[in-house]
Design a protein around this motif. Structure first.
Motif, PDB file in Angstrom:
ATOM      1  N   ARG A  54     -43.889  10.802 -34.379  1.00  0.00           N
ATOM      2  CA  ARG A  54     -43.729  10.915 -35.825  1.00  0.00           C
ATOM      3  C   ARG A  54     -45.074  11.215 -36.472  1.00  0.00           C
ATOM      4  N   PRO A  55     -45.060  11.608 -37.733  1.00  0.00           N
ATOM      5  CA  PRO A  55     -46.337  11.844 -38.419  1.00  0.00           C
ATOM      6  C   PRO A  55     -47.155  10.554 -38.477  1.00  0.00           C
ATOM      7  N   GLY A  56     -48.452  10.698 -38.678  1.00  0.00           N
ATOM      8  CA  GLY A  56     -49.313   9.535 -38.817  1.00  0.00           C
ATOM      9  C   GLY A  56     -49.820   9.030 -37.485  1.00  0.00           C
ATOM     10  N   PHE A  57     -49.884   7.685 -37.370  1.00  0.00           N
ATOM     11  CA  PHE A  57     -50.504   7.007 -36.243  1.00  0.00           C
ATOM     12  C   PHE A  57     -49.414   6.534 -35.280  1.00  0.00           C
ATOM     13  N   ASN A  58     -49.391   7.097 -34.054  1.00  0.00           N
ATOM     14  CA  ASN A  58     -48.448   6.703 -33.013  1.00  0.00           C
ATOM     15  C   ASN A  58     -49.212   5.974 -31.908  1.00  0.00           C
ATOM     16  N   ALA A  59     -48.760   4.785 -31.522  1.00  0.00           N
ATOM     17  CA  ALA A  59     -49.423   4.011 -30.480  1.00  0.00           C
ATOM     18  C   ALA A  59     -48.504   3.857 -29.278  1.00  0.00           C
ATOM     19  N   LEU A  60     -49.095   3.900 -28.084  1.00  0.00           N
ATOM     20  CA  LEU A  60     -48.366   3.634 -26.846  1.00  0.00           C
ATOM     21  C   LEU A  60     -49.049   2.472 -26.141  1.00  0.00           C
ATOM     22  N   THR A  61     -48.281   1.430 -25.844  1.00  0.00           N
ATOM     23  CA  THR A  61     -48.821   0.273 -25.137  1.00  0.00           C
ATOM     24  C   THR A  61     -47.954  -0.022 -23.917  1.00  0.00           C
ATOM     25  N   GLY A  62     -48.428  -0.900 -23.068  1.00  0.00           N
ATOM     26  CA  GLY A  62     -47.678  -1.275 -21.875  1.00  0.00           C
ATOM     27  C   GLY A  62     -48.596  -1.910 -20.857  1.00  0.00           C
ATOM     28  N   GLU A  63     -47.992  -2.509 -19.852  1.00  0.00           N
ATOM     29  CA  GLU A  63     -48.776  -3.144 -18.808  1.00  0.00           C
ATOM     30  C   GLU A  63     -49.622  -2.109 -18.070  1.00  0.00           C
ATOM     31  N   THR A  64     -50.719  -2.554 -17.495  1.00  0.00           N
ATOM     32  CA  THR A  64     -51.535  -1.670 -16.667  1.00  0.00           C
ATOM     33  C   THR A  64     -50.708  -1.154 -15.501  1.00  0.00           C
ATOM     34  N   GLY A  65     -50.715   0.172 -15.319  1.00  0.00           N
ATOM     35  CA  GLY A  65     -49.937   0.784 -14.251  1.00  0.00           C
ATOM     36  C   GLY A  65     -48.518   1.112 -14.625  1.00  0.00           C
ATOM     37  N   ALA A  66     -48.135   0.843 -15.884  1.00  0.00           N
ATOM     38  CA  ALA A  66     -46.752   1.119 -16.295  1.00  0.00           C
ATOM     39  C   ALA A  66     -46.479   2.616 -16.412  1.00  0.00           C
ATOM     40  N   GLY A  67     -47.522   3.405 -16.656  1.00  0.00           N
ATOM     41  CA  GLY A  67     -47.316   4.847 -16.751  1.00  0.00           C
ATOM     42  C   GLY A  67     -47.787   5.457 -18.052  1.00  0.00           C
ATOM     43  N   LYS A  68     -48.619   4.731 -18.814  1.00  0.00           N
ATOM     44  CA  LYS A  68     -49.096   5.283 -20.091  1.00  0.00           C
ATOM     45  C   LYS A  68     -49.924   6.546 -19.873  1.00  0.00           C
ATOM     46  N   HIS A  94     -44.697   2.748 -32.985  1.00  0.00           N
ATOM     47  CA  HIS A  94     -45.176   2.049 -31.793  1.00  0.00           C
ATOM     48  C   HIS A  94     -44.181   2.263 -30.652  1.00  0.00           C
ATOM     49  N   PHE A  95     -44.680   2.776 -29.501  1.00  0.00           N
ATOM     50  CA  PHE A  95     -43.871   2.963 -28.305  1.00  0.00           C
ATOM     51  C   PHE A  95     -44.373   2.021 -27.220  1.00  0.00           C
ATOM     52  N   SER A  96     -43.430   1.514 -26.432  1.00  0.00           N
ATOM     53  CA  SER A  96     -43.788   0.677 -25.287  1.00  0.00           C
ATOM     54  C   SER A  96     -43.418   1.423 -24.004  1.00  0.00           C
ATOM     55  N   VAL A  97     -44.383   1.480 -23.087  1.00  0.00           N
ATOM     56  CA  VAL A  97     -44.149   2.119 -21.786  1.00  0.00           C
ATOM     57  C   VAL A  97     -43.878   1.008 -20.785  1.00  0.00           C
ATOM     58  N   GLU A  98     -42.668   0.969 -20.245  1.00  0.00           N
ATOM     59  CA  GLU A  98     -42.254  -0.137 -19.376  1.00  0.00           C
ATOM     60  C   GLU A  98     -41.820   0.387 -18.013  1.00  0.00           C
ATOM     61  N   LYS A  99     -42.179  -0.354 -16.982  1.00  0.00           N
ATOM     62  CA  LYS A  99     -41.850   0.036 -15.607  1.00  0.00           C
ATOM     63  C   LYS A  99     -40.865  -0.956 -15.005  1.00  0.00           C
TER      64      LYS A  99
END
Length: 560
Positions: A21-35, A501-506
């Protein structure tokens, strides 16, 4: 801006659609999740380097597509690729990576090369990796950063053209500068080769003529026998006979009845033409027989000449024409060596004039760089204050050097981290967190002058925490009001500041690892921020703190 990223069979991601989306997009997740895999996918669809190892295990190919909106029709690189955005300004980039190493790239459905994809992609999105800060440690990159900021391309191009002329003259002079013994050896060698080729008296096309004549002479008896036999058949012997005489007799027989009908006249004319043609053929064969002079001495001479050409070709060229070209080059080189002193004098005069032009162009380039440097220092200093680095001083040092392809300046970025300390090279003084913030400041300043609509930051917050992390989050929020920002982060302050805010989950399914990218609502964001703050143990207190962090970030964004 980047609207949608579609990923298939990239590492542990089987399939994912991320609607940014417009503006500030963040992706977070555990180390090794695939960010970072998401960032790798972006790099791939923008024409970056890839390998077959990027393809998910067991898959035959990987596929990535990126949909951009608001793309101008005159975006650099589009016209060269024969591509244009649709009527809504949308552009779809696609790349398929096969397990055999082949790539298929498209823009709005039109096939393009990887190079064309890279050219277009560089104008749409910039990726700033977690290791970009290391570039600040390479002082050879500092001049390139300054030139990008100052937009000195025109002045730099003029300088490089002048430098190229000077370098070419220096190369010519070096080629002519040889010691007397070497010069004598080379002249002797050239004279020997010239003499040998001139004595051969080579003629263009003679090799083909020699080959044909040699074949004829080698088969002289067979040649004469064939011509004699044909001559006898056409002209007969001493007692007469032969085809020509027979045709003449047939013509005479029809002569008296030729007027009795059109068909007889036509038959007579055909016989007459046949007799004339046979007569001409018989005379030609007789002439060839008479003019052929078979001589064993001539055959020896032809064989000897062919052998000479064969030996010369092994040394000087594959054909007579090649040897003649080589002879001309030897003459030119010998003439150049014999007149080297005069040529050197002329070239040295030209070199002096070229060096003056280089110095003048270099001085103009230095002036442009110093002017840009003064502005860049102020802009970086302001950015550093925004990033809670009030005590840090930043300066650009210029030192004169001998002309080189990149100018007459040695450019270094200097900093002082604490009050009272002297300015020193960044590589000697900056900590990891300081380096990350300086690079962020530099990227922000450079981004202001670029038309790229989307900036991607891959863990640029490495080494940053506490109050500094909050300042970095605020800076990215400010940048996101001018450009779309995508940020991979482990810091709750940055994640909370994001508009999206997006979460990258494995996870695992049927013995395989899968990665999913999930858009978080407010409650899910609170849980994710609590995890980033406290780890696996999420307490009510952490959830409450996460809610406060979201409220503060929302309040800050409203006031931008």
């Amino acid at each position: 801006m980047l609207e949608l990223l579609h990923i298939e069979n990239i590492a542990v991601i089987e399939a994912a659609d991320i609607a940014f989306r417009p503006g500030f997009n963040a992706l977070t997740g555990e180390t090794g999740a695939g960010k970072s895999i998401v960032i790798d996918a972006m790099g791939a669809v923008l024409g970056g380097r890839t390998s077959r190892e990027l393809i998910r295990t067991g898959a035959s190919h990987a596929f990535v597509s990126a949909e951009f909106s608001g793309v101008p029709a005159d975006l650099p690189g589009l016209a060269e690729a024969g591509v244009a955005p649709d009527e809504n300004g949308e552009l779809l980039l696609q790349r398929e990576i096969g397990s055999d190493g082949k790539n298929v790239c498209r823009a709005n459905g039109r096939p393009i090369t990887v190079a064309q994809l890279r050219r277009v992609g560089s104008e749409l999105l910039n990726i700033h990796g977690q290791h970009d800060g290391a570039q600040l440690l390479d002082e050879e990159q500092h001049g390139a950063y300054l030139d990008r900021f100052g937009r000195t391309e025109g002045v730099l191009t003029a300088y490089q053209q002048a430098y190229g002329v000077m370098a070419d003259l220096r190369g010519q002079i070096r080629a002519l500068q040889m010691d007397e013994a070497e010069k004598a050896r080379r002249m002797d060698s050239l004279r020997f080769q010239i003499d040998e080729l001139e004595r051969a008296n080579l003629q263009p096309g003679e090799e083909e003529e020699l080959t044909a004549r040699r074949n004829l002479l080698r088969n002289g008896e067979k040649y004469l026998g064939a011509l004699s036999g044909a001559d006898y058949c056409l002209n007969g012997g001493d007692e007469g006979g032969g085809a020509v005489e027979a045709l003449r007799a047939a013509e005479t027989s029809l002569y008296s009845i030729r007027t009795l009908g059109d068909d007889l006249m036509e038959l007579y004319k055909r016989l007459e033409n046949l007799r004339c043609e046979a007569y001409d053929l018989a005379e030609t064969i007789r002439d060839k027989r008479a003019e052929f002079d078979f001589s064993p001495a001539e055959l020896d001479a032809v064989e000897s000449r062919s052998d000479l050409l064969y030996r010369l070709k092994k040394k000087y060229g594959a054909t007579v024409e090649d040897m003649l070209n080589y002879l001309e080059k030897c003459r030119e080189e010998l003439d150049a060596i014999e007149t080297a002193d005069d040529t050197l004098s002329r070239l040295e005069q030209q070199l002096q004039a070229a060096e003056k032009k280089v110095r003048a162009a270099g001085a103009e380039l230095t002036q442009a760089r110093r002017a840009a440097g003064a502005v860049l220092e102020q802009r970086i200093q302001q950015e550093l204050r925004d990033l809670d680095m009030n005590r840090v001083r930043f300066a650009i040092d210029f030192a004169e050097k001998e002309p080189s392809p990149d100018g007459c300046d040695t450019i270094r970025f200097l900093m002082s981290a604490n009050v009272g300390e002297d300015l020193r090279p960044i590589a000697r003084i900056a900590s990891g967190g300081e380096l990350a913030r300086i690079m962020l400041a530099l990227k922000n300043v450079l981004a202001e002058q670029e038309a790229v609509g989307t900036l991607v930051f891959d863990e640029v917050d490495t080494g940053v925490s506490g109050r500094a992390a909050q300042k970095v989050a605020e800076k990215l929020a400010q940048v996101s009001r001018r450009k779309q920002v995508l940020c991979v982060t482990h810091l709750p302050q940055l994640a909370a500041m994001a508009d999206t805010h997006f979460s990258v989950e494995k996870g695992e399914s049927k013995g395989r690892t899968f990665t999913h990218v999930i858009l978080l609502d407010r409650e899910a964001r609170k849980a994710e921020l609590a995890r980033l703050t406290g780890g696996t143990k999420v307490t009510p207190a952490l959830l409450e703190s996460a809610g406060e962090l979201l409220d503060e970030a929302e309040s800050y964004r409203k006031n931008l």
